[in-house]
Design an enzyme around this catalytic site. Sequence first.
Site, PDB file in Angstrom:
ATOM      1  N   ASP A 169       4.675   0.116  12.086  1.00  0.00           N
ATOM      2  CA  ASP A 169       3.444  -0.537  11.622  1.00  0.00           C
ATOM      3  C   ASP A 169       3.427  -2.048  11.894  1.00  0.00           C
ATOM      4  O   ASP A 169       2.436  -2.715  11.631  1.00  0.00           O
ATOM      5  CB  ASP A 169       3.269  -0.304  10.115  1.00  0.00           C
ATOM      6  CG  ASP A 169       3.306   1.157   9.777  1.00  0.00           C
ATOM      7  OD1 ASP A 169       2.289   1.817   9.948  1.00  0.00           O
ATOM      8  OD2 ASP A 169       4.385   1.646   9.390  1.00  0.00           O
TER       9      ASP A 169
ATOM     10  N   ARG B   6      -3.394  10.461   3.304  1.00  0.00           N
ATOM     11  CA  ARG B   6      -2.285  11.427   3.355  1.00  0.00           C
ATOM     12  C   ARG B   6      -1.601  11.558   1.997  1.00  0.00           C
ATOM     13  O   ARG B   6      -0.726  12.397   1.811  1.00  0.00           O
ATOM     14  CB  ARG B   6      -1.245  10.978   4.390  1.00  0.00           C
ATOM     15  CG  ARG B   6      -1.823  10.902   5.789  1.00  0.00           C
ATOM     16  CD  ARG B   6      -0.791  10.816   6.844  1.00  0.00           C
ATOM     17  NE  ARG B   6      -0.024  12.040   7.010  1.00  0.00           N
ATOM     18  CZ  ARG B   6      -0.528  13.153   7.542  1.00  0.00           C
ATOM     19  NH1 ARG B   6      -1.772  13.217   7.922  1.00  0.00           N
ATOM     20  NH2 ARG B   6       0.243  14.219   7.676  1.00  0.00           N
TER      21      ARG B   6
ATOM     22  N   LYS C  83       0.834  -1.212   0.000  1.00  0.00           N
ATOM     23  CA  LYS C  83       0.000   0.000   0.000  1.00  0.00           C
ATOM     24  C   LYS C  83       0.868   1.262   0.000  1.00  0.00           C
ATOM     25  O   LYS C  83       0.592   2.200  -0.736  1.00  0.00           O
ATOM     26  CB  LYS C  83      -0.903  -0.037   1.234  1.00  0.00           C
ATOM     27  CG  LYS C  83      -1.409   1.295   1.719  1.00  0.00           C
ATOM     28  CD  LYS C  83      -2.252   1.096   2.951  1.00  0.00           C
ATOM     29  CE  LYS C  83      -2.328   2.202   3.957  1.00  0.00           C
ATOM     30  NZ  LYS C  83      -1.257   3.047   4.290  1.00  0.00           N
ATOM     31  N   ASN C  84       1.908   1.256   0.838  1.00  0.00           N
ATOM     32  CA  ASN C  84       2.691   2.479   1.006  1.00  0.00           C
ATOM     33  C   ASN C  84       3.723   2.687  -0.100  1.00  0.00           C
ATOM     34  O   ASN C  84       4.519   3.631  -0.037  1.00  0.00           O
ATOM     35  CB  ASN C  84       3.336   2.510   2.390  1.00  0.00           C
ATOM     36  CG  ASN C  84       2.279   2.683   3.469  1.00  0.00           C
ATOM     37  OD1 ASN C  84       1.129   3.031   3.173  1.00  0.00           O
ATOM     38  ND2 ASN C  84       2.646   2.424   4.717  1.00  0.00           N
TER      39      ASN C  84
ATOM     40  N   CYS D   5      -4.503   7.921   9.541  1.00  0.00           N
ATOM     41  CA  CYS D   5      -4.826   7.419  10.873  1.00  0.00           C
ATOM     42  C   CYS D   5      -4.465   8.429  11.957  1.00  0.00           C
ATOM     43  O   CYS D   5      -3.468   9.154  11.839  1.00  0.00           O
ATOM     44  CB  CYS D   5      -4.065   6.111  11.116  1.00  0.00           C
ATOM     45  SG  CYS D   5      -4.634   4.805  10.028  1.00  0.00           S
TER      46      CYS D   5
ATOM     47  N   VAL E 180       8.396   6.426  16.571  1.00  0.00           N
ATOM     48  CA  VAL E 180       8.039   7.088  15.308  1.00  0.00           C
ATOM     49  C   VAL E 180       6.799   7.963  15.465  1.00  0.00           C
ATOM     50  O   VAL E 180       6.772   9.111  15.000  1.00  0.00           O
ATOM     51  CB  VAL E 180       7.853   6.053  14.179  1.00  0.00           C
ATOM     52  CG1 VAL E 180       7.491   6.742  12.863  1.00  0.00           C
ATOM     53  CG2 VAL E 180       9.125   5.229  14.001  1.00  0.00           C
TER      54      VAL E 180
HETATM   55  C1  EPZ Z   1       4.287   6.696   6.210  1.00  0.00           C
HETATM   56  O1  EPZ Z   1       3.615   7.788   6.841  1.00  0.00           O
HETATM   57  C2  EPZ Z   1       3.261   5.567   6.139  1.00  0.00           C
HETATM   58  N1  EPZ Z   1       2.109   6.038   5.388  1.00  0.00           N
HETATM   59  C3  EPZ Z   1       2.852   5.131   7.541  1.00  0.00           C
HETATM   60  O2  EPZ Z   1       1.991   4.017   7.427  1.00  0.00           O
HETATM   61  C4  EPZ Z   1       4.109   4.695   8.300  1.00  0.00           C
HETATM   62  O3  EPZ Z   1       3.744   4.390   9.622  1.00  0.00           O
HETATM   63  C5  EPZ Z   1       5.149   5.830   8.297  1.00  0.00           C
HETATM   64  O4  EPZ Z   1       5.419   6.257   6.943  1.00  0.00           O
HETATM   65  C6  EPZ Z   1       6.453   5.396   8.932  1.00  0.00           C
HETATM   66  O5  EPZ Z   1       6.966   4.263   8.270  1.00  0.00           O
HETATM   67  C7  EPZ Z   1       2.168   6.052   4.073  1.00  0.00           C
HETATM   68  O6  EPZ Z   1       3.159   5.690   3.458  1.00  0.00           O
HETATM   69  C8  EPZ Z   1       0.937   6.486   3.366  1.00  0.00           C
HETATM   70  P1  EPZ Z   1       6.522   9.966   8.278  1.00  0.00           P
HETATM   71  P2  EPZ Z   1       4.215   9.241   6.765  1.00  0.00           P
HETATM   72  O7  EPZ Z   1       6.503  11.235   7.523  1.00  0.00           O
HETATM   73  O8  EPZ Z   1       4.987   9.409   5.525  1.00  0.00           O
HETATM   74  C9  EPZ Z   1       7.022  13.298  11.701  1.00  0.00           C
HETATM   75  C10 EPZ Z   1      -0.013   2.818   7.689  1.00  0.00           C
HETATM   76  O9  EPZ Z   1      -0.756   2.354   8.592  1.00  0.00           O
HETATM   77  N2  EPZ Z   1       6.923  14.319  10.648  1.00  0.00           N
HETATM   78  O10 EPZ Z   1       7.674   9.063   8.119  1.00  0.00           O
HETATM   79  O11 EPZ Z   1       3.105  10.187   7.047  1.00  0.00           O
HETATM   80  C11 EPZ Z   1       5.685  12.596  11.947  1.00  0.00           C
HETATM   81  O12 EPZ Z   1       4.837  13.353  12.763  1.00  0.00           O
HETATM   82  C12 EPZ Z   1       0.632   4.183   7.846  1.00  0.00           C
HETATM   83  O13 EPZ Z   1       0.178   2.223   6.619  1.00  0.00           O
HETATM   84  C13 EPZ Z   1       7.089  15.644  10.979  1.00  0.00           C
HETATM   85  O14 EPZ Z   1       7.354  15.999  12.130  1.00  0.00           O
HETATM   86  O15 EPZ Z   1       5.178   9.170   8.033  1.00  0.00           O
HETATM   87  C14 EPZ Z   1       6.104  11.295  12.562  1.00  0.00           C
HETATM   88  O16 EPZ Z   1       6.341  11.462  13.933  1.00  0.00           O
HETATM   89  C15 EPZ Z   1       0.413   4.787   9.190  1.00  0.00           C
HETATM   90  N3  EPZ Z   1       6.942  16.599   9.980  1.00  0.00           N
HETATM   91  C16 EPZ Z   1       7.439  10.993  11.856  1.00  0.00           C
HETATM   92  O17 EPZ Z   1       7.875  12.231  11.287  1.00  0.00           O
HETATM   93  C17 EPZ Z   1       6.659  16.254   8.684  1.00  0.00           C
HETATM   94  O18 EPZ Z   1       6.532  17.164   7.831  1.00  0.00           O
HETATM   95  C18 EPZ Z   1       7.347   9.951  10.766  1.00  0.00           C
HETATM   96  O19 EPZ Z   1       6.356  10.314   9.822  1.00  0.00           O
HETATM   97  C19 EPZ Z   1       6.506  14.899   8.366  1.00  0.00           C
HETATM   98  C20 EPZ Z   1       6.645  13.944   9.368  1.00  0.00           C
END
Ligand code: EPZ
Length: 439
Positions: A311, A97, A23-24, A121, A333
């Site tokens: 995840d 997202r 999915k991701n 989520c 995370v």
């Molecule tokens: C991706 O989310 C996945 N979603 C998530 O899967 C997954 O848990 C996550 O990566 C980590 O592997 C998709 O790919 C659609 P991040 P993403 O940006 O890209 C902080 C699932 O169930 N952050 O790596 O949104 C954030 O708050 C989902 O399949 C900032 O502070 O995750 C978090 O604490 C859930 N500022 C951390 O980074 C930003 O601008 C990681 O988020 C961006 C992120």
Amino acid sequence: MSGVLEIEGGRPLAGEITVRGAKNFVSKAMVAALLGESPSVLSNVPKIRDVEIVADLLRAHGVFVDHDQAAGTITMNPSGVGAAKSADIITHAGSSRIPILFCGPLLHRLGEAFIPDLGGCNIGGRPIDFHLEALRRFGAEVAKEPDGMRLRAPKRLQGMQMELEFPSVGATEQLLLTAVLAEGITELRGAAVEPEILDLVAVLQQMGAIITLETDRTYRIEGVESLRGYRHFALPDRIEAASWAGAALATGGDITVLGARQLDLTAYLNYFRKVGGRFDVTDHGIRFWHPGGELRSIVVETAVHPGFMTDWQQPFVVALTQATGLSIIHETVYEKRFGFTKALRRMGAQIQLYRECLGSERWCRFGRRNYEHSAVISGPTPLHGADIRVPDLRGGFSHLIAALAAEGRSSVSGIGLIDRGYEHFTDKLDSLGARYWRR
Ligand code: EPZ
């Protein structure tokens, strides 16, 4: 999201299921098709809600999308790409997202973009500050509007340099999808290197992009004038594979996950083995099983790749309720990813949440702040059936597993949310011998 499953638990799940593309990754590769000047073809595409959302958004922007669901193939022709009607975009507000990743490709193709308010989520604040800073550094103008975000590129976007405070998956993808057509060189330091991102890099490379990854998490992207379409077979969904592995362990079962790839699951397999699970890697997938006897408690810290994925944690927690002793999970995370444990406690699990960084040598970003981001699980505790509601995608799947492991009947509501990321999950439950009824 609607839908209720009545589950009669307490039976081991056993049998064979298949996982398809991640999915991701699939959703992001679909956005990449916007960058090409010729059609792209993506295969191994699962039938999940997130794919439908991205397909609708592409269509709203004039992309011809043909999804052959039986074959798992999507053909995307971006030759008619154009501005979408705001109304068609706004209907997708709060659904996912992924829309934020349309920014760069639309700015390159149209000079402007309108992005609906994001969904996804509820597992933490999920800010988009890294994305916005990156887009502004490329030269985009960003303005907040009541239903979303309006972006403009007054001239061709320019390569830039940026270091991420945290290796964000989405922000890394944003930079890659924007830098490939920006003028000059972009350098991104402190970036994420998840297998799904490397598969996206492979797609972009096929399209004509020039991207180098250094050993220190730095991507160097040389912008090119134009890109063509791609043809690609998506990497398998390692989150879904680990979810079914967790189900095998929690129910005392034996599940072969066809399509699962060892390379993407290295960290998971180490912990699966340490806790007492067994696995066998074959040419076609991985068999996961509970060998009988006691499971062992362990200490796990979630992390970015190559660590133990955030995840993977939720189904694993259900299995740990059946391990002997105290297990600790430190979530680094997302700050609010233990909401799902409330329902598990009602089912008999002993899980205590803490604000401290337990089981870790150093404080994470959430330490000394008001976030319950460490969990201590005391086991083994028999689980009993309960009425529970799916809180989010991965937490929801863990509730399903808990209900399948528990003695007695459970009623799990809101299961429509699980369709966002788990293809044909009720068919898979059928083939694993689960006893359930839809209501
Ligand atoms: C991706 O989310 C996945 N979603 C998530 O899967 C997954 O848990 C996550 O990566 C980590 O592997 C998709 O790919 C659609 P991040 P993403 O940006 O890209 C902080 C699932 O169930 N952050 O790596 O949104 C954030 O708050 C989902 O399949 C900032 O502070 O995750 C978090 O604490 C859930 N500022 C951390 O980074 C930003 O601008 C990681 O988020 C961006 C992120």
